[in-house]
Design an enzyme around this catalytic site. Structure first.
Site, PDB file in Angstrom:
ATOM      1  N   SER A  44      14.511  21.737 -16.069  1.00  0.00           N
ATOM      2  CA  SER A  44      13.305  22.503 -16.340  1.00  0.00           C
ATOM      3  C   SER A  44      13.708  23.808 -17.001  1.00  0.00           C
ATOM      4  CB  SER A  44      12.577  22.776 -15.024  1.00  0.00           C
ATOM      5  OG  SER A  44      11.727  23.902 -15.167  1.00  0.00           O
TER       6      SER A  44
ATOM      7  N   GLU B 122       9.538   8.304 -16.845  1.00  0.00           N
ATOM      8  CA  GLU B 122       8.167   8.791 -17.071  1.00  0.00           C
ATOM      9  C   GLU B 122       7.695   8.460 -18.481  1.00  0.00           C
ATOM     10  OE1 GLU B 122       7.609  12.789 -14.473  1.00  0.00           O
ATOM     11  OE2 GLU B 122       9.268  12.812 -15.864  1.00  0.00           O
TER      12      GLU B 122
ATOM     13  N   LYS C  53      15.485  21.934 -10.825  1.00  0.00           N
ATOM     14  CA  LYS C  53      14.849  20.658 -11.173  1.00  0.00           C
ATOM     15  C   LYS C  53      15.781  19.677 -11.865  1.00  0.00           C
ATOM     16  CE  LYS C  53      11.078  19.588 -10.839  1.00  0.00           C
ATOM     17  NZ  LYS C  53       9.870  19.977 -11.577  1.00  0.00           N
TER      18      LYS C  53
ATOM     19  N   HIS D 236       0.840  -1.223   0.000  1.00  0.00           N
ATOM     20  CA  HIS D 236       0.000   0.000   0.000  1.00  0.00           C
ATOM     21  C   HIS D 236       0.866   1.261   0.000  1.00  0.00           C
ATOM     22  CE1 HIS D 236      -3.276  -2.773   1.182  1.00  0.00           C
ATOM     23  NE2 HIS D 236      -2.351  -3.289   1.978  1.00  0.00           N
TER      24      HIS D 236
END
Ligand code: ARG
Length: 471
Positions: free
Chosen positions: A287, A300, A293, A166
Site C-alpha cells: 500500500s 482480486e 499491507k 455458507h
C-alpha cells in the site's frame, strides 16, 4: 497507421466504380475495423494463399498468377512482421489493406485474387482460423494451471482444513481434496474448449458473399489446406453465424467463473482473519500509505476481470440475436469481444498458474481452525446413528452437546467418554477416537470423498491424465 481521409480512389479499390463521393471522414473511421482486425493478418494471408493455390489448381487462375500471388503474400507478411507495413484506415480492414499491398507488389495478379470470394466468407474464415489457433494456444496454459494445482496438492495436500458451507466451518477436508475440486472444474473447461474447437473447424471459404459462386472452386482443397475438417455445408450459414465465437466466450466465461472462485478463496485465505496461506512477495502488492499491507491484487484482478468476459459474451449474443441472414455489418463487432475474452482468459490462467507455486500454506492455521470449529460434530452424530440411534435424534443430541461446549469453552476432542455419555447413554468407548479431525477425514471413504486413500487415488488419476498431454 496512416489515417488520412479516404479518397475516392481509395474507395474505388474496395467498392469499385459505384461511388463518386468520398465517405464522410467521421463515418470512415467508425466503419473501419483495421485498428483491431489487423490482428487477423496471419489467418487472412493463409486464407488467401489457400484460395489462390486452389484457383490455380482449378485453372481459374493461371499458374503464373497463382505463384505471383503466393510470393507477393509472403512479402506482405514479412513486411507486417518487420513492422514496415503501413496500415491505412482508408482501406477499411485487414483484408483490403493486405490485398492492396499485394497488388502493389505483383500488379494484375493481385487484382485476380478475389475471384470467387467475398470479404464475407473471407472474414468468417479468418476468424474461425484465429479461434482454432487461440484454443490451441490456450490449452497449454490451462494445463500449466492444472499442473500447478496438482503440484501444490502433492506438496501440501495432506494439510487438513475446515471445509465450509455458507462460509461456516462444516467438516474437515484435505487441502488436496479442495485443490482437486478445481482440477475437475478446469478439466471440464478444457473439454468445453476442445468441443468448441471441433465445431468451429469447418471452412466458410467458397460461400462467397452469401449464395456461393459460379466458379468451379474446390472447397475441399481450401478447407484441407487450412486445417479445417471440412467445408461448411451451407453458404448462408457460413457467412452469417458467429456461434463459434459465442461458444468460445461462453466456455471462457465459465473458466473465468472457476478462476474467480479460486481467486476469491485466495483472497479470503490470505486475510489475517483466516491466515491459511501467504502469497509470495512477487505476487502481492503493498500500500502507498499503510506500510503493513500485503495485498492480494492478482487474485482480486482475476476476480474483477471475470466481469468483462461475461460482458463480451453478452455483447456477442446481443449482436447476433436480431440479425437477418446473411452477412450484416453488425458482425464486425464480433472481433473485439472475442479477442478481449480470449486475451483476458489467457492472462488470468497464466497469472494464476504462476501465483500458485508461490503460496506458503499455513498448515497449523488450517488445523487450528478445525479444532475451534466443531467440524467433527457430524462424526459424533454418525457414531450414535451407527449404534442404532435414529440420525435425526442423534443430530439433536449433538446440537445440545455443541451448545454446551460453546458455553463451557470446550472442544469436541477434549471431551471424555463420560461427558459424551451424559448427553446420551449409547456413546461407545471409541467416541473419543472418532471425534478427531484425522478420524473424520479418514472416515469419508465414499467415492469422491476426502479420505486420504480416495484423494491419493484421485491425485494419481489426475496426474496420469496430465501426463498423457505432456504437461
Ligand atoms: N470488416 C468486416 C467485418 O469484420 C469485413 C467484412 C466486410 N464485408 C462487407 N460486406 N462489408 O465484418
Amino acid at each position: 497507421m496512416a489515417d488520412e481521409h479516404p479518397t475516392v480512389a481509395d474507395q474505388q479499390q474496395i467498392w469499385g466504380g459505384r461511388f463518386a463521393e468520398p465517405t464522410d471522414a467521421f463515418v470512415a473511421r467508425l466503419n473501419a475495423s483495421v485498428d483491431f482486425d489487423r490482428r487477423l493478418y496471419r489467418e487472412d494471408i493463409a486464407g488467401s494463399r489457400a484460395h489462390a493455390a486452389m484457383l490455380g489448381a482449378q485453372g481459374i487462375l493461371s499458374a503464373e498468377d497463382a505463384a505471383a500471388i503466393d510470393a507477393g503474400l509472403t512479402k506482405v507478411q514479412a513486411e507486417i512482421e518487420a513492422g514496415t507495413f503501413v496500415w491505412q484506415t482508408a482501406l477499411e480492414d485487414v483484408h483490403m489493406n493486405i490485398e492492396q499491398r499485394l497488388t502493389a507488389h505483383v500488379g494484375e495478379a493481385g487484382k485476380r485474387l478475389h475471384t470467387g470470394r467475398s470479404r464475407n466468407d473471407q472474414v468468417a474464415t479468418d476468424l474461425r482460423l484465429w479461434l482454432l489457433r487461440c484454443v490451441d494456444e490456450t490449452l497449454p496454459v490451462l494445463d500449466r494451471l492444472t499442473d500447478a494445482l496438482l503440484t501444490l496438492a502433492e506438496r501440501d495436500g495432506a494439510a487438513i482444513l475446515p471445509g465450509y458451507t455458507h462460509l461456516q466451518r462444516a467438516q474437515p477436508i484435505l487441502l488436496a481434496h479442495h485443490l482437486l475440486a478445481y482440477v475437475e472444474m478446469f478439466e471440464r473447461d478444457r473439454g468445453r474448449l476442445v468441443d468448441c474447437r471441433r465445431r468451429a473447424a469447418e471452412c466458410p471459404l467458397g460461400a462467397a458473399a452469401l449464395a456461393g459462386t459460379p466458379f468451379p472452386l474446390d472447397r475441399q482443397m481450401t478447407a484441407a489446406a487450412l486445417g479445417f475438417a471440412r467445408p461448411m455445408a451451407n453458404s448462408l450459414d457460413a457467412v452469417a453465424d458467429r456461434d463459434f465465437a459465442v461458444e468460445f466466450t461462453a466456455a471462457a466465461s465459465l473458466a473465468m467463473v472457476h478462476l474467480s472462485r479460486l481467486s476469491e478463496e485466495l483472497v479470503i485465505w490470505s486475510s489475517q482473519e483466516f491466515g491459511f496461506v501467504e502469497l509470495g512477495d512477487a505476487f502481492a502488492t503493498g500500500s502507498s500509505i499503510m506500510p503493513q499491507k500485503k495485498n492480494p491484487d492478482i487474485p482480486e484482478l482475476v476476480r474483477g476481470k471475470t466481469g468483462r468476459v461475461f460482458g463480451d459474451l453478452v455483447a456477442l449474443l446481443t449482436v447476433l440475436k436480431g440479425l437477418p441472414l446473411a452477412y450484416n455489418k453488425d458482425l464486425q463487432e464480433d472481433k473485439e469481444a472475442l479477442f478481449d475474452a480470449a486475451d483476458t482468459l489467457r492472462d488470468c490462467l497464466e497469472a494464476t498458474a504462476r501465483l500458485l507455486p508461490s503460496l506458503t500454506v499455513r498448515v497449523e492455521r488450517m488445523r487450528a481452525a478445525c479444532d475451534a470449529g466443531f467440524v467433527t460434530a457430524t462424526d459424533v452424530a454418525d457414531h450414535l446413528a451407527r449404534r442404532g440411534v435414529p440420525f435425526r435424534e442423534a443430530h439433536h443430541v449433538v446440537g445440545r452437546l455443541v451448545a454446551w461446549c460453546i458455553a463451557e469453552r470446550r472442544t469436541l476432542p477434549s471431551l471424555t467418554v463420560d461427558e459424551f455419555r451424559s448427553f446420551h447413554a449409547d456413546f461407545g468407548d471409541d467416541i473419543t477416537e472418532a471425534v478427531t479431525v484425522e478420524a473424520s477425514v479418514a472416515a469419508r471413504t465414499s467415492e469422491g470423498g476426502t479420505a486420504p486413500a480416495r484423494v491419493n487415488a484421485a491425485l494419481a488419476t489426475a496426474r496420469a491424465r496430465q501426463a498423457t498431454r505432456g504437461a
